[in-house]
Design an enzyme around this catalytic site. Structure first.
Site, PDB file in Angstrom:
ATOM      1  N   SER A  88      52.718   6.630   8.896  1.00  0.00           N
ATOM      2  CA  SER A  88      52.974   5.853   7.674  1.00  0.00           C
ATOM      3  C   SER A  88      54.407   6.027   7.186  1.00  0.00           C
ATOM      4  O   SER A  88      55.106   5.045   6.901  1.00  0.00           O
ATOM      5  CB  SER A  88      51.977   6.218   6.569  1.00  0.00           C
ATOM      6  OG  SER A  88      51.945   7.607   6.357  1.00  0.00           O
ATOM      7  N   HIS A 125      44.999   8.440  11.668  1.00  0.00           N
ATOM      8  CA  HIS A 125      45.883   8.826  10.560  1.00  0.00           C
ATOM      9  C   HIS A 125      45.068   8.793   9.253  1.00  0.00           C
ATOM     10  O   HIS A 125      44.038   9.449   9.152  1.00  0.00           O
ATOM     11  CB  HIS A 125      47.096   7.874  10.582  1.00  0.00           C
ATOM     12  CG  HIS A 125      48.243   8.260   9.701  1.00  0.00           C
ATOM     13  ND1 HIS A 125      48.408   9.521   9.186  1.00  0.00           N
ATOM     14  CD2 HIS A 125      49.298   7.539   9.217  1.00  0.00           C
ATOM     15  CE1 HIS A 125      49.518   9.548   8.452  1.00  0.00           C
ATOM     16  NE2 HIS A 125      50.058   8.353   8.450  1.00  0.00           N
ATOM     17  N   HIS A 132      45.947  18.137  14.528  1.00  0.00           N
ATOM     18  CA  HIS A 132      47.167  17.575  13.931  1.00  0.00           C
ATOM     19  C   HIS A 132      48.282  17.554  14.969  1.00  0.00           C
ATOM     20  O   HIS A 132      48.340  18.440  15.824  1.00  0.00           O
ATOM     21  CB  HIS A 132      47.615  18.392  12.705  1.00  0.00           C
ATOM     22  CG  HIS A 132      48.519  17.619  11.804  1.00  0.00           C
ATOM     23  ND1 HIS A 132      49.872  17.582  11.994  1.00  0.00           N
ATOM     24  CD2 HIS A 132      48.256  16.824  10.734  1.00  0.00           C
ATOM     25  CE1 HIS A 132      50.404  16.807  11.063  1.00  0.00           C
ATOM     26  NE2 HIS A 132      49.446  16.325  10.285  1.00  0.00           N
ATOM     27  N   ARG A 145      46.903  21.369   2.482  1.00  0.00           N
ATOM     28  CA  ARG A 145      46.330  20.297   1.655  1.00  0.00           C
ATOM     29  C   ARG A 145      44.800  20.385   1.678  1.00  0.00           C
ATOM     30  O   ARG A 145      44.122  20.037   0.712  1.00  0.00           O
ATOM     31  CB  ARG A 145      46.802  18.921   2.163  1.00  0.00           C
ATOM     32  CG  ARG A 145      48.312  18.763   2.167  1.00  0.00           C
ATOM     33  CD  ARG A 145      48.742  17.483   2.853  1.00  0.00           C
ATOM     34  NE  ARG A 145      48.356  17.436   4.263  1.00  0.00           N
ATOM     35  CZ  ARG A 145      48.550  16.391   5.062  1.00  0.00           C
ATOM     36  NH1 ARG A 145      49.127  15.306   4.601  1.00  0.00           N
ATOM     37  NH2 ARG A 145      48.175  16.436   6.330  1.00  0.00           N
ATOM     38  N   ASP A 164      42.206  15.494   5.687  1.00  0.00           N
ATOM     39  CA  ASP A 164      41.123  14.520   5.591  1.00  0.00           C
ATOM     40  C   ASP A 164      39.734  15.136   5.695  1.00  0.00           C
ATOM     41  O   ASP A 164      38.742  14.503   5.339  1.00  0.00           O
ATOM     42  CB  ASP A 164      41.302  13.450   6.681  1.00  0.00           C
ATOM     43  CG  ASP A 164      42.601  12.698   6.515  1.00  0.00           C
ATOM     44  OD1 ASP A 164      42.873  12.269   5.377  1.00  0.00           O
ATOM     45  OD2 ASP A 164      43.354  12.555   7.491  1.00  0.00           O
TER      46      ASP A 164
HETATM   47  N1  CMX Z   1      38.592  16.169  18.208  1.00  0.00           N
HETATM   48  C1  CMX Z   1      38.549  15.978  19.544  1.00  0.00           C
HETATM   49  N2  CMX Z   1      39.617  15.918  20.343  1.00  0.00           N
HETATM   50  C2  CMX Z   1      40.804  16.098  19.750  1.00  0.00           C
HETATM   51  C3  CMX Z   1      40.946  16.363  18.383  1.00  0.00           C
HETATM   52  C4  CMX Z   1      39.782  16.358  17.591  1.00  0.00           C
HETATM   53  N3  CMX Z   1      39.819  16.515  16.274  1.00  0.00           N
HETATM   54  N4  CMX Z   1      42.253  16.492  18.091  1.00  0.00           N
HETATM   55  C5  CMX Z   1      42.915  16.333  19.259  1.00  0.00           C
HETATM   56  N5  CMX Z   1      42.035  16.088  20.250  1.00  0.00           N
HETATM   57  C6  CMX Z   1      42.331  15.748  21.645  1.00  0.00           C
HETATM   58  C7  CMX Z   1      43.205  14.486  21.673  1.00  0.00           C
HETATM   59  O1  CMX Z   1      42.416  13.310  21.533  1.00  0.00           O
HETATM   60  C8  CMX Z   1      43.875  14.622  23.015  1.00  0.00           C
HETATM   61  O2  CMX Z   1      42.946  14.220  23.984  1.00  0.00           O
HETATM   62  P1  CMX Z   1      43.440  13.453  25.357  1.00  0.00           P
HETATM   63  O3  CMX Z   1      44.267  14.463  26.073  1.00  0.00           O
HETATM   64  O4  CMX Z   1      42.174  13.091  26.006  1.00  0.00           O
HETATM   65  O5  CMX Z   1      44.248  12.263  24.895  1.00  0.00           O
HETATM   66  C9  CMX Z   1      44.064  16.134  23.128  1.00  0.00           C
HETATM   67  O6  CMX Z   1      43.123  16.748  22.218  1.00  0.00           O
HETATM   68  C10 CMX Z   1      45.471  16.611  22.744  1.00  0.00           C
HETATM   69  O7  CMX Z   1      45.770  16.120  21.470  1.00  0.00           O
HETATM   70  P2  CMX Z   1      46.765  16.935  20.502  1.00  0.00           P
HETATM   71  O8  CMX Z   1      48.085  16.999  21.188  1.00  0.00           O
HETATM   72  O9  CMX Z   1      46.143  18.189  20.052  1.00  0.00           O
HETATM   73  O10 CMX Z   1      46.803  15.974  19.224  1.00  0.00           O
HETATM   74  P3  CMX Z   1      47.683  14.660  18.999  1.00  0.00           P
HETATM   75  O11 CMX Z   1      48.993  15.084  18.449  1.00  0.00           O
HETATM   76  O12 CMX Z   1      47.698  13.785  20.191  1.00  0.00           O
HETATM   77  O13 CMX Z   1      46.822  13.917  17.877  1.00  0.00           O
HETATM   78  C11 CMX Z   1      45.502  13.738  15.930  1.00  0.00           C
HETATM   79  C12 CMX Z   1      46.744  14.379  16.561  1.00  0.00           C
HETATM   80  C13 CMX Z   1      45.513  14.049  14.443  1.00  0.00           C
HETATM   81  C14 CMX Z   1      45.571  12.225  16.143  1.00  0.00           C
HETATM   82  C15 CMX Z   1      44.233  14.315  16.608  1.00  0.00           C
HETATM   83  O14 CMX Z   1      44.166  15.713  16.342  1.00  0.00           O
HETATM   84  C16 CMX Z   1      42.963  13.639  16.164  1.00  0.00           C
HETATM   85  O15 CMX Z   1      42.591  12.600  16.742  1.00  0.00           O
HETATM   86  N6  CMX Z   1      42.252  14.202  15.119  1.00  0.00           N
HETATM   87  C17 CMX Z   1      41.088  13.568  14.563  1.00  0.00           C
HETATM   88  C18 CMX Z   1      41.514  12.407  13.652  1.00  0.00           C
HETATM   89  C19 CMX Z   1      42.132  12.948  12.379  1.00  0.00           C
HETATM   90  O16 CMX Z   1      41.593  13.809  11.704  1.00  0.00           O
HETATM   91  N7  CMX Z   1      43.279  12.352  11.998  1.00  0.00           N
HETATM   92  C20 CMX Z   1      43.941  12.671  10.702  1.00  0.00           C
HETATM   93  C21 CMX Z   1      45.226  13.493  10.861  1.00  0.00           C
HETATM   94  C22 CMX Z   1      45.877  13.725   9.519  1.00  0.00           C
HETATM   95  C23 CMX Z   1      46.399  12.439   8.950  1.00  0.00           C
HETATM   96  O17 CMX Z   1      47.350  11.878   9.498  1.00  0.00           O
HETATM   97  O18 CMX Z   1      45.841  11.946   7.973  1.00  0.00           O
END
Ligand code: CMX
Length: 443
Positions: free
Chosen positions: A241, A271, A318, A327, A373
C-alpha cells in the site's frame, strides 16, 4: 499558515541540503547488491527506497520517526480521560518528527474539522454502487471521485515552481485525510445500517471520537478507533500500500489518485485484507467447534488442515518482521484489559500458542509469528463491528495517514518519477551462467 504547516516548511528547508549533498557527493557510492533471488522474489530486502517517516526493524518492529509504538501511544497528547492519543497528533509527528504540545494538537483538530465537508457527489457515488460490492472498492471509488478538488492540479496547470509542490500537496493531503473517516463511516452505515440514514459529523470531536460517533458506537470505541488508526498508519515504504501510493504519486498524480491506488493494493488478502480473512478463518473454526474453545490437538488439526490444503494461515508471517508484530501486542494488551473474557479473543490467544510451532515444523514461512491482522478483527467484533468485509477500510483510513505524509515529503525533497529497470529471463540466465555453460548450452 497553520502551526503545523509552518513547522513543516521549516523542516523541509532544513532537510533539503542533506538530500542535495548525498546526491552530489555520494551519488555513485554502492550501498547494496542485488541477487537473483531478490529479482525473482518480489524485491525482498533490496534497499532502494528512502523515507524518514518510519523504519521497520525485523526484530523490533515499527518505529515512527524513531519512536516505538509504545512510546508513541505514551507521548502523544490525549483527550481528557482518553487511553489513546489524538490521531491528529500522529500526523503532526509523522510530518515534523516532533511530539506536538497539547495546544498544537488542539489547533490541528480545529483545522481538520474545517476540512471535513464532503461534497454531496461523493455520497451519490457511494449510493450508486451495486449491492454486494466490497467496501474497499467503494472506498477507492469515493476517494477517486474527490480528485476534482485537487489544489495541486490547479496550481500545476497555472505553472507552479517545483519547490512549491509540497505546499498544495499538503493542502490536498490534509483535506483528504480529514474526510477519510467520514467516508468510511458513511460506507459502513449505508451497507450495514441503512436505517440510520446519513449521520453528520460532530464538530466538537476529534478524528477518532468523531469516527466512533458516526459509526454509532459508544466509548471505548473512540479509543479503539484512535488505537486502530495509529498502529496501522505506516510500516516504512516497501509494503504494497505505501509503495503503491508513493509510486503513483511519483508521476505527479495527485494524492487522490495515489490514495485510491494505495487502497486497491491494501485490498489484497496477502496484505490488508488479511484482517478480514483472519475473522473468516476463525469463524470456520468457531462453527466447527460450536463456540466451545477446542483442545490444543483440535486447534493443531485445524491449522494443519488449512496448510495441507495449500492455503496460508491468515494473520501469520511477514515479509520483513521476524518476531511477533508490536502492533499485534498493542492490541493484545488492549484486549487483556478490556475484553479478557471475549470468546474470539480466547480462540486467538489459544492459536498464538500453537501456530508458530506448526509454521516452524511446516518449514516454509520465514516468520512464524503473528502480524497485526491476527488480532485486529477481534477488537472490532467485540464492539459490534461484526461485518468483517469492512475491516480493511479501517486499515485504509489509518494507512492514509502515513502514505499522505510520505507523499508530502516526496514532493518537498523533489524525489523523481520511480522507474526501476527490468530484464528478461534470457538476460538473467546469461548473467549467471559461466562462459563454459553458455557455450555448452549453445551446442
Ligand atoms: N501460512 C502458510 N504459509 C506461509 C505463511 C503463512 N502464514 N507465511 C508465509 N508462508 C509461505 C509463503 O506462502 C511462501 O510459500 P511458497 O514458497 O510456497 O511461495 C513461503 O512461506 C515463504 O514465504 P515468506 O518469505 O516467509 O513470506 P513472504 O514475504 O513471501 O510473504 C506474507 C509474506 C505476509 C504475504 C505471508 O507471510 C502470508 O501470506 N501471510 C498470511 C497472510 C497475512 O497475514 N498477510 C498480512 C501481512 C501483514 C499486512 O500486510 O497486513
Amino acid at each position: 499558515m497553520s502551526t503545523l504547516k509552518e513547522k513543516l516548511h521549516k523542516k523541509i528547508i532544513e532537510h533539503r541540503p542533506r538530500t542535495t549533498k548525498l546526491l552530489k557527493d555520494y551519488g555513485d557510492k554502492v550501498i547494496a547488491k542485488v541477487t537473483v533471488e531478490q529479482v525473482i522474489g518480489g524485491m525482498r530486502g533490496i534497499k532502494s527506497l528512502i523515507t524518514d517517516i518510519s523504519y521497520l526493524d525485523p526484530y523490533e518492529g515499527i518505529r515512527y520517526r524513531g519512536y516505538t509504538l509504545q512510546e508513541v501511544l505514551k507521548k502523544l497528547p490525549k483527550a481528557k480521560g482518553a487511553e489513546m492519543p489524538y490521531v491528529e497528533g500522529l500526523y503532526y509527528l509523522l510530518l515534523t518528527g516532533e511530539i506536538p504540545a497539547q495546544n498544537e494538537v488542539e489547533d490541528l483538530i480545529i483545522d481538520f474539522n474545517n476540512r471535513r465537508i464532503v461534497p454531496r457527489y461523493v455520497w451519490d457515488v457511494i449510493d450508486s454502487f451495486p449491492s454486494e460490492s466490497h467496501p474497499m472498492a467503494i472506498l477507492s471509488a469515493a476517494v477517486m471521485s474527490l480528485e476534482r478538488e485537487s489544489h495541486f492540479n490547479i496550481k500545476y496547470k497555472q505553472g507552479m515552481n517545483k519547490k512549491d509542490y509540497w505546499n498544495s500537496t499538503y493542502e490536498d493531503a490534509t483535506n483528504l485525510l480529514a474526510k477519510m473517516p467520514l467516508i468510511g463511516a458513511y460506507i459502513y452505515n449505508k451497507l450495514y445500517h441503512p436505517e440510520r440514514g446519513h449521520r453528520y459529523p460532530d464538530p466538537s470531536l476529534d478524528f477518532g471520537a468523531n469516527f466512533a460517533y458516526m459509526m454509532g458506537k459508544d466509548k471505548p470505541y473512540d479509543d479503539v478507533s484512535r488505537m486502530y488508526f495509529i498502529i496501522h498508519a505506516d510500516h516504512e515504504s516497501g509494503n504494497v500500500s505505501a509503495h503503491t501510493g508513493h509510486l503513483v504519486a511519483s508521476s505527479l498524480s495527485d494524492v487522490y489518485y495515489a490514495t485510491s491506488a494505495m487502497i486497491n493494493g491494501l485490498a489484497g488478502p496477502l496484505h490488508g485484507l488479511a484482517n478480514q480473512e483472519v475473522l473468516r478463518w476463525l469463524q470456520g473454526l468457531i462453527d466447527l467447534t460450536h463456540g466451545k474453545l477446542p483442545s490444543k490437538d483440535e486447534l493443531k488439526a485445524y491449522v494443519w488442515k488449512t496448510l495441507n490444503s495449500g492455503q496460508v494461515i491468515p494473520g501469520y508471517g511477514h515479509a520483513v518482521l521476524r518476531k511477533t508484530d508490536p502492533r499485534y501486542t498493542v492490541q493484545r494488551e488492549f484486549c487483556l484489559k478490556h475484553l479478557p473474557n471475549d470468546n474470539i479473543f480466547k480462540y486467538v490467544d489459544a492459536l498464538y500458542n500453537v501456530v508458530p510451532d506448526i509454521l516452524k515444523e511446516h518449514g516454509k514461512a520465514k516468520n512464524p509469528w503473528p502480524n497485526v491482522d491476527a488480532q485486529s478483527g477481534v477488537v472490532q467484533w467485540h464492539y459490534g463491528v461484526t461485518q468483517y468485509d469492512f475491516y480493511t477500510v479501517l486499515f485504509a483510513i489509518g494507512r492514509s495517514i502515513g502514505v499522505l505524509s510520505n507523499i508530502i515529503w516526496d514532493r518537498a525533497l523533489g524525489y523523481p518519477l520511480e522507474r526501476p529497470k527490468s530484464i528478461t529471463t534470457n538476460m538473467l540466465e546469461e548473467m549467471v551462467q559461466s562462459k563454459e555453460e553458455l557455450s555448452h548450452s549453445a551446442h
